[in-house]
Write an enzyme that holds these catalytic residues in place. Structure first.
Site, PDB file in Angstrom:
ATOM      1  N   HIS A   1       0.825  -1.217   0.000  1.00 52.39           N
ATOM      2  CA  HIS A   1       0.000   0.000   0.000  1.00 52.39           C
ATOM      3  C   HIS A   1       0.850   1.254   0.000  1.00 52.39           C
ATOM      4  O   HIS A   1       2.042   1.218   0.293  1.00 52.39           O
ATOM      5  CB  HIS A   1      -0.995   0.024   1.167  1.00 52.39           C
ATOM      6  CG  HIS A   1      -0.379   0.072   2.536  1.00 52.39           C
ATOM      7  ND1 HIS A   1      -0.166  -1.046   3.304  1.00 52.39           N
ATOM      8  CD2 HIS A   1       0.064   1.117   3.286  1.00 52.39           C
ATOM      9  CE1 HIS A   1       0.374  -0.698   4.459  1.00 52.39           C
ATOM     10  NE2 HIS A   1       0.534   0.615   4.484  1.00 52.39           N
TER      11      HIS A   1
ATOM     12  N   HIS B   1       3.882   7.365   3.262  1.00 49.81           N
ATOM     13  CA  HIS B   1       4.852   6.266   3.249  1.00 49.81           C
ATOM     14  C   HIS B   1       4.498   5.250   2.170  1.00 49.81           C
ATOM     15  O   HIS B   1       3.400   5.258   1.625  1.00 49.81           O
ATOM     16  CB  HIS B   1       4.934   5.579   4.623  1.00 49.81           C
ATOM     17  CG  HIS B   1       3.673   4.878   5.058  1.00 49.81           C
ATOM     18  ND1 HIS B   1       2.690   5.495   5.783  1.00 49.81           N
ATOM     19  CD2 HIS B   1       3.237   3.606   4.859  1.00 49.81           C
ATOM     20  CE1 HIS B   1       1.710   4.630   6.024  1.00 49.81           C
ATOM     21  NE2 HIS B   1       2.006   3.475   5.468  1.00 49.81           N
TER      22      HIS B   1
ATOM     23  N   GLU C   1       7.514   1.454   5.166  1.00 48.90           N
ATOM     24  CA  GLU C   1       6.927   0.461   6.055  1.00 48.90           C
ATOM     25  C   GLU C   1       7.206  -0.912   5.478  1.00 48.90           C
ATOM     26  O   GLU C   1       7.059  -1.124   4.270  1.00 48.90           O
ATOM     27  CB  GLU C   1       5.407   0.697   6.156  1.00 48.90           C
ATOM     28  CG  GLU C   1       4.681  -0.306   7.052  1.00 48.90           C
ATOM     29  CD  GLU C   1       3.178  -0.030   7.134  1.00 48.90           C
ATOM     30  OE1 GLU C   1       2.691   0.937   6.516  1.00 48.90           O
ATOM     31  OE2 GLU C   1       2.484  -0.823   7.813  1.00 48.90           O
TER      32      GLU C   1
HETATM   33 CO    CO Z   1       0.919   1.784   6.181  1.00 52.43          CO
END
Ligand code: CO
Length: 150
Positions: A8, A91, A140
């Site tokens: 994502h 992110h 991440e």
């Molecule tokens: Co995230």
């Protein structure tokens, strides 16, 4: 490190409701999940699915947009929104098969892992790597959900 799927893209927003309307009405998103709170991380999140290919026939299992709105008392997302009042890209999140192996690999390269692995928005372990060690991108790393899990 073995580069995995781009799970994502995290997008900070002052209003998930407004962002959901944007992704639905402007971007044509048809698969928008219900928002939920992640109190340990001080955020409300909402996932917007994208299709795996441009026809949409491959299903909605493509990279997601993770909308992130700060809960009261949140400092990091709130500070981001102070610098970027409209919100914006926050992110990128890549999957790995084993979170602890990935953490050791980043640390061996001198990358600053921010805290211990913890349960993320998809219910699997995640950690963040400092953007200054990642070409300016807050990154991440997330353990791939097991088959059949969400
Ligand atoms: Co995230």
């Amino acid at each position: 490190m073995k580069l995995g799927r781009l799970n994502h893209i995290g997008v900070a927003t002052p209003s998930i409701a407004d962002s959901v309307a944007f992704y639905r009405d402007v971007m044509g998103a048809t698969h928008i999940h219900d928002p939920f709170d992640l109190p340990e991380q001080g955020v409300k999140v909402c996932f917007v699915d994208t299709p795996t290919d441009s026809s949409g026939l491959g299903g909605m299992n493509g990279t997601q947009i993770e909308l992130i709105e700060p809960l009261p008392g949140n400092t990091s997302i709130a500070a981001f929104l102070e610098r970027n009042p409209q919100g914006g890209q926050h992110h990128l999140c890549y999957e790995v098969p084993d979170i602890h192996v990935a953490k050791a690999e980043f640390e061996a390269l001198g990358k600053r892992v921010l805290g211990e692995p913890r349960i993320g928005a998809h219910g699997t372990l995640i950690f963040f790597v400092h953007p200054r060690d990642m070409g300016g991108v807050l990154t991440e790393i997330m353990e791939t959900p097991k088959e059949g899990a969400h």
